[in-house]
Scaffold this motif. Structure first.
Motif, mmCIF file in Angstrom:
data_model
loop_
_atom_site.group_PDB
_atom_site.id
_atom_site.type_symbol
_atom_site.label_atom_id
_atom_site.label_comp_id
_atom_site.label_asym_id
_atom_site.label_seq_id
_atom_site.Cartn_x
_atom_site.Cartn_y
_atom_site.Cartn_z
ATOM 1 N N PHE A 167 0.662 5.055 0.901
ATOM 2 C CA PHE A 167 0.209 5.915 -0.199
ATOM 3 C C PHE A 167 0.348 7.381 0.202
ATOM 4 O O PHE A 167 0.826 8.201 -0.593
ATOM 5 C CB PHE A 167 -1.247 5.601 -0.549
ATOM 6 N N TYR A 169 4.743 4.354 -3.207
ATOM 7 C CA TYR A 169 3.712 3.713 -4.007
ATOM 8 C C TYR A 169 3.910 2.206 -4.178
ATOM 9 O O TYR A 169 2.926 1.456 -4.229
ATOM 10 C CB TYR A 169 3.607 4.398 -5.367
ATOM 11 N N TYR A 229 1.088 -0.335 -3.151
ATOM 12 C CA TYR A 229 0.533 -1.251 -4.152
ATOM 13 C C TYR A 229 0.565 -2.691 -3.637
ATOM 14 O O TYR A 229 -0.389 -3.455 -3.821
ATOM 15 C CB TYR A 229 1.333 -1.135 -5.449
ATOM 16 N N GLN A 280 -8.376 1.169 -5.177
ATOM 17 C CA GLN A 280 -7.087 1.852 -5.084
ATOM 18 C C GLN A 280 -6.119 1.354 -6.165
ATOM 19 O O GLN A 280 -5.356 2.132 -6.724
ATOM 20 C CB GLN A 280 -6.486 1.646 -3.690
ATOM 21 N N MET A 300 -4.378 3.701 -8.961
ATOM 22 C CA MET A 300 -2.923 3.757 -9.120
ATOM 23 C C MET A 300 -2.504 3.387 -10.535
ATOM 24 O O MET A 300 -1.599 3.999 -11.117
ATOM 25 C CB MET A 300 -2.245 2.849 -8.094
ATOM 26 N N GLU A 302 0.665 5.924 -10.679
ATOM 27 C CA GLU A 302 1.329 6.233 -9.416
ATOM 28 C C GLU A 302 2.220 5.067 -8.986
ATOM 29 O O GLU A 302 1.746 3.985 -8.665
ATOM 30 C CB GLU A 302 0.290 6.533 -8.334
#
Length: 246
Positions: free
Chosen positions: A44, A49, A53, A70, A74, A79
């Motif tokens: 991150f 990303y 993820y 998180q 995102m 993101e």
């Protein structure tokens, strides 16, 4: 009678084995979650990303409230992929259900200020976060009780939360209404401090990136040992020493 006694011993032995296996499975799951959280934070920070993820998703499968948070952030911010507010909301609820304090505060405020309102659930979530010494929860509960938002105004309770917020470095008079909740980088910094103090023998608890009483006590013990002013706060100099840079 002897046969029954032997069966009883065998049964107890089996229970102990199953308990041991369950405990080891839990520890292994925590280690997996911690690994994927750290990898997720690493990617991150590099703005990779998709990789972040994937790691947060793996950590969430081990019931990591932080990982779910998180994933919420995102999806909410888009993101690495398009915004998905419905998925973001589901991730936020899962994070709060696992009692991750940042998620509890955000969701608690939604229940209190947005429709459909659920004041009682909102306050419950804020108090749960406050029990983990999450400073924003103190600040929000102060505002709620001092202004009587959804509850009867109670300046005694408001004063208690005001003092707790102030003791943890949150200036309610100077703070804006727009809050900056715990970020990935902030959690990483706290985790680095915990890890460094653990290597030095001052921190005895879990390296989780959440600053609680054990973290503050270990910082105070470190400061006392090395002759720094004891305030449980990490200065640039003490941080360098914790990290072995001095």
């Amino acid at each position: 009678m002897i046969a029954l006694f032997k069966l009883h011993k065998i049964f107890l032995a089996l229970v102990l084995v199953l308990f041991s296996l369950s405990a080891h499975a839990g520890m292994f799951g925590d280690m997996q979650a911690s690994y994927h959280e750290q990898q997720g934070d690493h990617y991150f920070d590099q703005k990779r990303y998709d990789d972040a993820y994937a790691h947060y998703t793996s950590a969430s499968k081990q019931n990591s409230g932080y990982a779910y948070f998180q994933l919420y952030a995102m999806n909410y911010n888009g993101e690495g992929r398009g915004k998905d507010l419905q998925l973001a909301t589901r991730m936020l609820h899962k994070s709060a259900k696992l009692k991750y304090p940042t998620a509890e505060v955000i969701l608690g405020n939604r229940y209190i200020y947005q429709k459909p309102k659920n004041i009682n659930e909102g306050i419950r979530l804020l108090k749960s976060a406050a029990n983990k010494e999450f400073v924003y929860a103190y600040a929000d509960l102060y505002r709620i009780y001092s202004r009587g938002i959804g509850v009867r105004k109670d300046m005694t309770k408001a004063g208690q939360y005001y003092r707790l917020a102030k003791a943890n470095g949150y200036d309610l008079k100077r703070s804006s209404s727009k809050k900056s909740y715990t970020s990935t980088s902030n959690k990483k910094l706290i985790r680095d401090i915990q890890s460094g103090l653990k290597q030095l023998g001052f921190y005895k608890s879990t390296v989780d990136g959440i600053s609680g009483p054990m973290t503050r006590k270990s910082i105070a013990d470190f400061q006392k040992f090395y002759g720094y002013p004891v305030n449980s706060k990490v200065s640039a100099q003490t941080l360098k020493q914790i990290n072995g840079e001095l």
